[in-house]
Each structure stands twice: as C-alpha cells, then as structure tokens.
Design an enzyme around this catalytic site. Structure first.
Site, PDB file in Angstrom:
ATOM      1  N   CYS A   2       0.824  -1.212   0.000  1.00 42.88           N
ATOM      2  CA  CYS A   2       0.000   0.000   0.000  1.00 42.88           C
ATOM      3  C   CYS A   2       0.861   1.267   0.000  1.00 42.88           C
ATOM      4  CB  CYS A   2      -0.962   0.064   1.172  1.00 42.88           C
ATOM      5  SG  CYS A   2      -2.194  -1.214   1.167  1.00 42.88           S
ATOM      6  N   ARG A  27       6.728  -0.914  -3.904  1.00 40.15           N
ATOM      7  CA  ARG A  27       6.287  -1.471  -2.623  1.00 40.15           C
ATOM      8  C   ARG A  27       5.412  -2.709  -2.816  1.00 40.15           C
ATOM      9  NH1 ARG A  27       6.722   2.576   1.355  1.00 40.15           N
ATOM     10  NH2 ARG A  27       5.009   1.748   2.569  1.00 40.15           N
ATOM     11  N   TRP A  73      -2.461  -3.190  -1.712  1.00 38.71           N
ATOM     12  CA  TRP A  73      -2.038  -4.597  -1.662  1.00 38.71           C
ATOM     13  C   TRP A  73      -3.091  -5.288  -0.817  1.00 38.71           C
ATOM     14  CZ3 TRP A  73      -0.341  -8.357   1.843  1.00 38.71           C
ATOM     15  CH2 TRP A  73       0.401  -9.409   1.295  1.00 38.71           C
ATOM     16  N   ASN A  99      -3.397   2.859   4.519  1.00 40.59           N
ATOM     17  CA  ASN A  99      -2.408   1.785   4.497  1.00 40.59           C
ATOM     18  C   ASN A  99      -2.376   1.200   5.900  1.00 40.59           C
ATOM     19  OD1 ASN A  99      -0.111   0.216   4.516  1.00 40.59           O
ATOM     20  ND2 ASN A  99       1.321   1.888   4.155  1.00 40.59           N
ATOM     21  N   GLY A 100      -2.581  -0.098   6.027  1.00 42.25           N
ATOM     22  CA  GLY A 100      -2.557  -0.730   7.339  1.00 42.25           C
ATOM     23  C   GLY A 100      -3.729  -1.676   7.504  1.00 42.25           C
ATOM     24  N   GLU A 473      18.890 -17.917   0.412  1.00 47.03           N
ATOM     25  CA  GLU A 473      18.656 -16.634  -0.233  1.00 47.03           C
ATOM     26  C   GLU A 473      18.514 -16.815  -1.752  1.00 47.03           C
ATOM     27  OE1 GLU A 473      17.675 -13.849   0.387  1.00 47.03           O
ATOM     28  OE2 GLU A 473      18.306 -12.590  -1.270  1.00 47.03           O
ATOM     29  N   LYS A 477      15.292 -15.856  -4.025  1.00 50.87           N
ATOM     30  CA  LYS A 477      15.407 -14.942  -5.181  1.00 50.87           C
ATOM     31  C   LYS A 477      14.764 -15.562  -6.412  1.00 50.87           C
ATOM     32  CE  LYS A 477      16.140 -12.170  -3.846  1.00 50.87           C
ATOM     33  NZ  LYS A 477      16.201 -11.445  -2.657  1.00 50.87           N
ATOM     34  N   GLU A 480      10.831 -15.935  -5.978  1.00 51.65           N
ATOM     35  CA  GLU A 480      10.004 -14.727  -5.931  1.00 51.65           C
ATOM     36  C   GLU A 480       9.855 -14.043  -7.281  1.00 51.65           C
ATOM     37  OE1 GLU A 480      11.251 -12.009  -2.742  1.00 51.65           O
ATOM     38  OE2 GLU A 480      13.307 -12.051  -3.420  1.00 51.65           O
ATOM     39  N   HIS A 496      17.812 -37.364   3.303  1.00 49.24           N
ATOM     40  CA  HIS A 496      16.810 -37.692   4.316  1.00 49.24           C
ATOM     41  C   HIS A 496      15.390 -37.428   3.816  1.00 49.24           C
ATOM     42  CE1 HIS A 496      19.960 -38.612   7.100  1.00 49.24           C
ATOM     43  NE2 HIS A 496      20.506 -37.419   6.922  1.00 49.24           N
ATOM     44  N   LYS A 591       7.321  -4.919  -1.397  1.00 47.69           N
ATOM     45  CA  LYS A 591       8.691  -4.610  -0.976  1.00 47.69           C
ATOM     46  C   LYS A 591       8.733  -4.275   0.509  1.00 47.69           C
ATOM     47  CE  LYS A 591      12.996  -3.252  -1.943  1.00 47.69           C
ATOM     48  NZ  LYS A 591      13.814  -4.446  -2.151  1.00 47.69           N
TER      49      LYS A 591
HETATM   50  C1  G6P Z   1       9.417  -8.299   1.926  1.00 54.17           C
HETATM   51  C2  G6P Z   1      10.332  -8.114   0.734  1.00 54.17           C
HETATM   52  C3  G6P Z   1      11.617  -8.883   0.955  1.00 54.17           C
HETATM   53  C4  G6P Z   1      12.266  -8.471   2.251  1.00 54.17           C
HETATM   54  C5  G6P Z   1      11.308  -8.633   3.434  1.00 54.17           C
HETATM   55  C6  G6P Z   1      11.859  -7.996   4.694  1.00 54.17           C
HETATM   56  O1  G6P Z   1       8.943  -9.596   1.964  1.00 54.17           O
HETATM   57  O2  G6P Z   1       9.694  -8.517  -0.449  1.00 54.17           O
HETATM   58  O3  G6P Z   1      12.511  -8.612  -0.113  1.00 54.17           O
HETATM   59  O4  G6P Z   1      13.411  -9.228   2.465  1.00 54.17           O
HETATM   60  O5  G6P Z   1      10.077  -7.973   3.149  1.00 54.17           O
HETATM   61  O6  G6P Z   1      11.963  -6.609   4.483  1.00 54.17           O
HETATM   62  P1  G6P Z   1      12.934  -5.644   5.237  1.00 54.17           P
HETATM   63  O7  G6P Z   1      12.642  -4.294   4.654  1.00 54.17           O
HETATM   64  O8  G6P Z   1      12.560  -5.730   6.697  1.00 54.17           O
HETATM   65  O9  G6P Z   1      14.308  -6.081   4.993  1.00 54.17           O
END
Ligand code: G6P
Length: 596
Positions: A2, A27, A73, A99-100, A473, A477, A480, A496, A591
């Site tokens: 949002c 975002r 969102w 937003n919230g 990680e 990546k 996503e 296992h 984001k």
């Molecule tokens: C969202 C983003 C991720 C990020 C996570 C934590 O899920 O899409 O890329 O790692 O939030 O965000 P932060 O801003 O706390 O690192």
C-alpha cells in the site's frame, strides 16, 4: 505494500499524484486509485491493476488542485475495483485512503455502524463511515477524525478529503509509514520520500498516533488529544536520480550491478580519518557487555542475519541467535541474562520486526537497527542505528541491500572482536573487485538460465555451512521473481527425504565456497546426478574443479556469501526474463511489508 500520495497546492494534481504512485510501485500492489477534489466535488478513479492502467481510467479533462492517491495490496477483500481505494462515506462527503489493518473492524461495525450499508469488503471503509457518523452527530471534522482514531485498533496511515472543505488534507498515522513533504505554495504527503522527492526534499516525520492538518501553506501536527506538536522538518538525502532506472531494463539488474560500488561506499562510510574501519563505540561496548546477541529479521534480511550470526560467532566469539520476526513475537524463546537485539531490515518498516521491537523495548533490552532508510520506523525506534548506505532499493527482490547487510555485519563483527584476525578492510575491498568481475560476466548467467531454468517446474539449491545460507537466499530470489518452485537445502540433508524429488533434468545448483565441505558437497552432487539431476556447480576458484560452470574469484572464506549470491541473483534475473515475468514487481509480493 500500500502506498499513499497526496498533494494540495496551486497546480493540477493528477500528474503529481500518478507519478508519485509510480514511485511507490516498488512497494507491491494489485490495484490503484486517485481522488481529485475541486469546486464541483470529488472525482474518483480506481481499478484493479497497474498505474499504467489507472492512467487510462482517469479523465484528464477533470482538473483539481487537491488530491489523494493509493496503491492497494489486498488484505481484506479481493483486489477489484470496489475494494480499491479511495473509499467514501455513504454521503460521499468524506474520501479516504488507508495503508494498514484495522484490527477491531468487526467490533466497530457492531458498535457504531449497525445501520451503515457498506460498499466494499475492506476494513478501511469502517474508518471513513465512522468519521461521517461522528460528523453527522455534530462533531467538528478534525474532532470526528481524532475521535475515530482513538477507537481504532491496528495500523494506519490515512489521508482524508472533505468535500465541504477543499482547502485541507487530513492525515494520520499509527505503525504504518507516512511523511509530510513541505513545498513552496504546496504541501504533500507520501508513504515515503520517493513519492515526493521530485517536488521537495523537506520532510516532516509524523509519529504514531499523530494527526495533521495540511493546507497549501501550512502543516499543523497534533496528538490525538488535539494538542499541537512543534517539530522541525528535515532535509531528505535522497537523490532524485537514484530512483531512476537509467539505461537499465529493470531496477533489479541495476541494483545487482551497483553492489561493488555499494560495498566500496560502505567501506568508505565506516572508516575513520586514519583509514581504519570504525563504528560507533557505544554500539560496540553495548554488544560487548551483552552475553548473547539476538538477530531478528524477515525474508532476505533474515538470510543476511544467518550470515551475520556466523560472523559474530566466528570473528567476535559472540554467541548469537537468529529468529524470524513473525515467529519471535508470539513464540519468544527463553532469553539470556543480558541480551542485545539486532534488527536487520532494508526498509526499516517491516511490521513483523517492529512488533518484536516494541516487545523487547518493553522488556528494557538494548536494540540496534541495521537499515537502509534513515528516519524509518525501526531506525527511529531503536536505541542504536547502523546504516547500509545502499541507496534506494526499488526492485521487490532485494539484492544490493542483502550484500550491504552482510558487509555491515562483517564490519560490526570485526569491531566487536577484541582482536580481529582478518584484515576486514582489505578483504572487503577484494570482495568488491570479485563482485565486479561476476557482474561483468552476464552472458554466462543468461545462457545457463536459458538452458536450465527457462521451462523447469522446480529447482534446488544445495550447499553446506554458510553456503547453505546462500542457498536459502538464492532459492528465495529465484522463486520470488520467476515463480519456479525452488528449495534451498543443506546438501547433507537431501538424502533424508528431498532427494525423492530429483527426476531427470531437475535443475540442482550447488554452491561451494568453504574448504572444509568441498568434498562433502561434491559427493552430494554425485548423488543427485546419479538420479538424473541437471547440475550447475558454482565454486570459489581455489576450490573449483574443471567441470564447474561458475567460478567465483577468491575471497576470504568468511566473506564468501557476499560474492556467491551474485551468480544466484543473476540466474534468477535471467530465468525470470526468459519466462517473461514482471521482474521488478512480482505477483503477490510487496517490498515493504507494513502489516503483520
Ligand atoms: C518483503 C520483501 C523482501 C524483504 C522482506 C523484509 O517480503 O519482499 O525482499 O526481504 O520484506 O523486508 P525488510 O525491509 O525488513 O528487509
């Protein structure tokens, strides 16, 4: 997650708000809308889909110098036109973006709005209907808003228009981010500075449970009791050119390429006049006095925290635990006697991490934030702060913030150590050069992604030791942005259970950067190959074998996660490109996740 933009001034608002919303696209959102207020009343344009679509929906013939806009969102109700913001009260007098999450919406509906007919499925509509109700009962508008805010539980950033007073935007905030931008003859509001930086670099912070009345000439901030709060504005350091893509096709690729530069900037920022690495002594002594560090984070930042734990334990001999914020807050582990909390967050706004922060502050423990955004909620609310200096990260998939987090954690570990056995400054500089060489070799990743990942249904990353953290990680990546179902796995654990999923041509990407596990991981590679897997192996040069497809220049083994993630980032990027995915704005993701 949002985004809000508002403008009040002398210019027509449409372009300012639409382009402000475009700056907030990073975002994450699924629908968007704007409201324009002029002498003839309110005009609302909204729909499911991107801002580019909203531009087709807006009537550009309609003019107005006051307006609010929103990217949604979905949390309560599907992403569709009706649930998109702005929302209006039944009489259409009040229009609001939010937003919230209003956590007590059901109770509020029962107690105050039994007879109200709701248009949407959103929690937001409750707020605008309550404002209307209290105004109908005779309260002045600012009082009706403040009274409503005292009844709401949950998180909100709000911008509100009153059709009967086109000279004002009302705004309020609790837990969700909101900044006020101060201009000459105009004022603005936005979820972050990026939405406003093309118009002003002077910003007022709005704190939780504050309310502000914004006209084109004035900004007045109040607490919820109506008392005025005096606050100075600050000058935002954001450079407007930092948030442009330039010649890059996607922000993600630009941000991957920026990593060597960011690493050098971090080295420069954490150096003293004598050219030695240095950090705030208060932070270092607070950590030294603690008996255990607790790192708390989400998503990619959590993965950086895993590497941070390794560094703090190996380099600084400091016992360290790492926790996912959303778990820690409701299932808090038994804490040591003198804990020290580290919050890692690119945005500094993640609601799950903030919920932990509120909790540990109540317990009276020392807190440090490692964030990319100066002035963000976590930055403001922690006792100590370290900045990432990565510059704005706009692609939803985090890249340069991740390596910046590891670099800052490496420096922290080195400075906390009574004696640091490695020349961290030199080793980080070497890592920056290796990063650069990796980024210069894009054809290789393009080719590998085309061959192995363009059509696959699933994929596995395997590695041991810190390579396992990189695998987590790397898998995040890939999934996503390309939507390939990917798992990051501790290579030794495959046998296992997960090895049952390996079929002919299942891509398995192995990472090898640690001497002690080289042969073990290579045995696991043989196991999956024997079952038909199509393996890509990436290894540090000194550990490489002739058949490895990706060779990473040598770095200190503690810093290997800084560089081994880069091929993974690039493989994800090209996989998503070959699969025709929306790389910078992947589906369903945000984001900045400002709801728990
Ligand atoms: C969202 C983003 C991720 C990020 C996570 C934590 O899920 O899409 O890329 O790692 O939030 O965000 P932060 O801003 O706390 O690192």
């Amino acid at each position: 997650m949002c985004g809000i933009v508002g403008y009040i001034g002398n210019q027509d608002v449409k372009e300012t708000i639409l382009s402000g919303l475009e700056k907030l696209e990073y975002r994450g959102y699924d629908s968007a809308g704007i409201a324009i207020l002029n002498g003839n009343g309110i005009n609302i344009y909204k729909d499911k889909g991107r801002i580019a679509h909203l531009r087709n929906v807006v009537d550009f013939g309609v003019k107005g110098t006051v307006g609010i806009g929103h990217t949604r969102w979905a949390t309560h109700g599907k992403p569709n036109k009706v649930n998109s913001h702005p929302h209006q009260s039944s009489t259409k007098r009040f229009t609001l973006v939010h937003n919230g999450i209003i956590e007590n919406e059901d109770a509020l509906r029962l107690e105050y709005l039994k007879d109200t007919k709701f248009e949407s499925d959103t929690d937001t509509e409750v707020v605008v209907q309550m404002i209307q109700k209290f105004v109908d009962e005779g309260q002045e508008v600012p009082l009706a808003i403040r009274y409503t805010l005292t009844l709401i539980e949950g998180s909100y950033a709000l911008a509100i228009l009153d059709q009967e007073n086109p000279e004002v935007i009302y705004v309020a905030k609790n837990k969700s981010p909101l900044l006020i931008g101060k201009g000459e003859g105009f004022n603005m509001v936005g979820s972050d500075a990026m939405a406003m930086i093309h118009h002003t670099n002077q910003f007022y912070e709005l704190h939780d449970k504050e309310f502000a009345v914004i006209t084109k000439e004035n900004i007045t901030i109040y607490n919820l009791f109506g008392m005025t709060i005096n606050r100075d504005y600050y000058i935002g350091e954001l450079d407007a050119t930092d948030i442009e893509k330039g010649t890059y096709p996607h922000y993600m690729l630009k941000e991957i390429d920026e990593q060597p530069f960011v690493l050098r900037r971090i080295i420069a920022n954490y150096q003293n006049e004598m050219g030695q690495l240095s950090m705030d002594e208060n932070i270092l002594s607070a950590i030294r006095q603690s008996d255990r560090v607790y790192i708390v984070a989400c998503g990619t930042s959590y993965h950086a925290g895993l590497v941070g734990k390794h560094l703090l334990e190996k380099v600084a001999s400091k016992p360290t635990e790492i926790h996912v914020s959303s778990e820690f807050v409701y299932n808090t582990p038994l804490l040591s006697e003198r804990p020290f909390f580290v919050f890692i967050s690119q945005s500094g706004e993640t609601a799950d991490s903030r919920a932990v922060l509120v909790k540990v502050k109540e317990m009276g423990y020392p807190t440090l934030s490692i964030t990319n955004v100066k002035g963000s909620t976590l930055y403001r609310e922690t006792q100590y702060q370290l900045l990432l200096h990565a510059g704005p990260e706009i692609a939803v998939a985090s890249t340069k913030a991740y390596t910046a987090q590891i670099a800052v954690l490496a420096i922290l570990a080195c400075k906390v150590a009574v004696t640091c056995d490695i020349d961290m400054l030199k080793e980080l500089s070497i890592a920056a050069n290796v990063m650069e060489a990796l980024c210069d070799n894009k054809e290789l990743y393009d080719q590998l992604a085309r061959t192995y990942l363009a059509t696959t249904r699933n994929c596995f990353y395997i590695g041991r030791h810190v390579d396992y953290y990189t695998c987590l990680e790397a898998a995040l990546k890939l999934k996503e942005i390309s939507y390939i179902q990917t798992e990051g796995f501790a290579a030794g654990e495959l046998k296992h259970g997960t090895i049952a999923l390996i079929e002919d041509n299942t891509p398995v990407i192995a990472i090898i950067t640690q001497e002690g596990i080289n042969l073990n991981t290579r045995s696991n590679i043989k196991e999956v190959k024997a079952r038909g897997a199509a393996v890509i192996t990436m290894s540090l040069k000194r550990l490489s074998s002739k058949t490895d497809q990706i060779i990473i220049g040598d770095v200190h083994e503690y810093l290997a996660p800084l560089v081994s993630v880069i091929p993974a980032q690039l493989l994800s990027y090209y996989a998503a490109l070959h699969r025709d995915c929306d790389i910078d704005k992947p589906r369903n993701l945000a984001k900045s996740v400002t709801v728990e």
